[in-house]
Scaffold this active site. Sequence first.
Site, PDB file in Angstrom:
ATOM      1  N   HIS A 469      43.482  37.075  44.659  1.00 14.12           N
ATOM      2  CA  HIS A 469      43.825  38.366  44.062  1.00 14.12           C
ATOM      3  C   HIS A 469      45.339  38.612  44.125  1.00 14.12           C
ATOM      4  O   HIS A 469      45.976  38.900  43.103  1.00 14.12           O
ATOM      5  CB  HIS A 469      43.077  39.482  44.798  1.00 14.12           C
ATOM      6  CG  HIS A 469      43.386  40.862  44.317  1.00 14.12           C
ATOM      7  ND1 HIS A 469      42.522  41.591  43.537  1.00 14.12           N
ATOM      8  CD2 HIS A 469      44.462  41.669  44.516  1.00 14.12           C
ATOM      9  CE1 HIS A 469      43.054  42.771  43.262  1.00 14.12           C
ATOM     10  NE2 HIS A 469      44.235  42.843  43.853  1.00 14.12           N
ATOM     11  N   GLU A 470      45.894  38.503  45.307  1.00 10.53           N
ATOM     12  CA  GLU A 470      47.330  38.775  45.453  1.00 10.53           C
ATOM     13  C   GLU A 470      48.172  37.747  44.700  1.00 10.53           C
ATOM     14  O   GLU A 470      49.231  38.071  44.167  1.00 10.53           O
ATOM     15  CB  GLU A 470      47.714  38.812  46.937  1.00 10.53           C
ATOM     16  CG  GLU A 470      47.053  39.933  47.727  1.00 10.53           C
ATOM     17  CD  GLU A 470      47.226  41.304  47.106  1.00 10.53           C
ATOM     18  OE1 GLU A 470      48.252  41.540  46.428  1.00 10.53           O
ATOM     19  OE2 GLU A 470      46.334  42.147  47.288  1.00 10.53           O
ATOM     20  N   HIS A 473      48.691  38.822  41.138  1.00 15.55           N
ATOM     21  CA  HIS A 473      49.847  39.713  40.985  1.00 15.55           C
ATOM     22  C   HIS A 473      51.144  38.897  40.961  1.00 15.55           C
ATOM     23  O   HIS A 473      52.038  39.136  40.146  1.00 15.55           O
ATOM     24  CB  HIS A 473      49.907  40.700  42.147  1.00 15.55           C
ATOM     25  CG  HIS A 473      48.924  41.818  42.083  1.00 15.55           C
ATOM     26  ND1 HIS A 473      48.795  42.638  40.989  1.00 15.55           N
ATOM     27  CD2 HIS A 473      48.021  42.273  43.001  1.00 15.55           C
ATOM     28  CE1 HIS A 473      47.863  43.553  41.228  1.00 15.55           C
ATOM     29  NE2 HIS A 473      47.369  43.341  42.436  1.00 15.55           N
TER      30      HIS A 473
END
Length: 680
Positions: A469-470, A473
């Site tokens: 997820h990170e 980004h």
Amino acid sequence: MTSTNPLLEHHELPPFERFEPAHIAPAMSQLIDAAKATIAAKLAQPGTPTWASVIEPIEQQSRLLDNAWALFGHLNSVQDSPSLRKAYGLALDQLTEFSTWLGQHQGLFNAYQQIHQQPDFATLTSAEQEAVRQALLDFRLSGIDLPAAQQQRYAELQSELAQLQQKYSEQVLDATQSWTKAINKVTDLAGLPDSALATLAQYASQKQLDGWLITLEAPALLPVLTYADSRTLREEVYRANVTRASELGPDAGKFDNGPVMIEILTKRQALAELLGYNNYAEISLATKMADSPTQVIDFLNEMAAKAYPQAQQEFAELADFAHRELGLKDLQPWDLGYASEKLREQRFSISQEALRPYFPAPKALVGLFETATRLFNVTFEPAEDYQSYHPDVKLHNVYEGGQLVARFYLDLYARAGKRGGAWMDECRSRMRVDDRLQLPVAYLTCNFTPPVGGKPSLLTHDDLVTLFHEFGHGLQHMLTQVEVKAVAGINGVAWDAVELPSQFMENWCWQEEALAYISGHVDTGAALPKSLLDKLLAAKNFQSAMAQVRQLEFSLFDMHLHLQGDDFSTAGIQAVLDRVRAGITVLPAIPENRFQNGFGHVFGGGYAAGYYSYKWAEVLSADAFSRFEEEGVFNAQAGADFRALILGLGGSVPAAELFQRFRGRAPSVEPLLRHNGIAL
């Protein structure tokens, strides 16, 4: 303090080893003065303002200020200390005052308006045009149209809000780190797996204690609530956690965020009224994809209507199991994780703990990088010869065709002085600097269980999802092709679309083809066996509706709270949360639960009246991934299109338009519901 101030110098990468908190105050004063002088000089030039004569040189000058803030602002989140906290607080005042001054600068606003209205505006790049349009909206939201006295009031409110939000975050951190429980007998920790016991022993050792030490940091908190057989221990830890930073609990009143929340909400409402809005929710949505608070509420209620009946069924099954198999007649919140894990193990013969050996952090990183390589045609290598702020923090280089295109710092493990959670932040943005290109650099931060006893950290599958997820980004920040800082990477992206790349990347944690190289047993290197893989995939949607309504609860609470224009009292805040919970929660909260006192996204971060963005973007990400389901999970063209449009163009094109171009149609909620196993 060193003789020269590194915050006043140009560095491709942050000079962490030369930095001292005492550098902050003089650097901020000089950098802000220089920025103001540049603005004055450029606006004093004769002739019609242009992008090249006004905006570009101002952006160039602000780069040093951005880079300075990127260093000590990040350290404030990951390396808290009294001296840094004090210096950061003063700098926050300076930066907030400067930002307000900038947003209310009539001469600069006039210059932007002239540039926007000139016939040759159409000759600017699409990124430059979008940057001007967004800047004009920001001027409006900064009170450019207000009389002088009201502009001054706006400045006061912004300054007060910045300090209040920082205080809220600091008190959550202090409350989290204040509570500990020493355990002297291992029998008191019956049920905890060896990995958790080793972590708690390491925490005790770090405090020069014998035995084991429970804290409220995730690597300690979650195993206790999930595995501890002692119901008494689970309840004690649970109550300490849900009363953090409140008037209740072990530290009752010591770090109480109740009064802070009241002030934050009151000042946000005052800000909204000052700018002519009915409430803060309307301000928040002015820069987002969603058109109105009503549209957001309707969206959340629609999702809730689909998920709630299934969530009730899931909870009924859990309560029945807990009663029959565990002897828990009255299921309580501190039983939820424990009973759920037992039911998962019985139903699917799998647990998060059983998966840990297959996801040692070094191997998971190799798999993460391989996934990005296959999808987006970039490669990753560890960097050499760089400064770091902690031995655990490593710098990685990103290459395309052998050429360096980006870098990122990876800070994976929990430790004292580090804010909880996981996030990505900017270190450097991609932009043209004179005749060279400043490459993007990201900070990627998690709070995984640290390595113990010379062995690598072993991730749960949930940890793996967080890591991907990170990194999503980070990929949007690092793989941008835009060279205008205001709309490069994640900058300028509508907040309710900013989670699209991050949630999109999570999907590969569930793909058999990807897990074959992401996983590797810590002792043998063997990939996750087919038997475990099948169980993992079978359990993917275990209690998915319960998880869905929990996130919807947070989103509805946030939006309703910022829609109301009064009754900003602790009782009023609690009443809003209670009303939301009454319509969506499957297990009632205990009266002492003070979730709101630790809701950092909304009261200490940038998600005020915007927490719904996670669900909004989840619809986008699930639908985007459905193209890969149709064309192949590593389809080269789909990967190239996602990189070129969603990652490459970022904030330079409205998010709705980019999605339409990638998917060939408007987004559909069907893939999200299908992925979560929720009936349409």
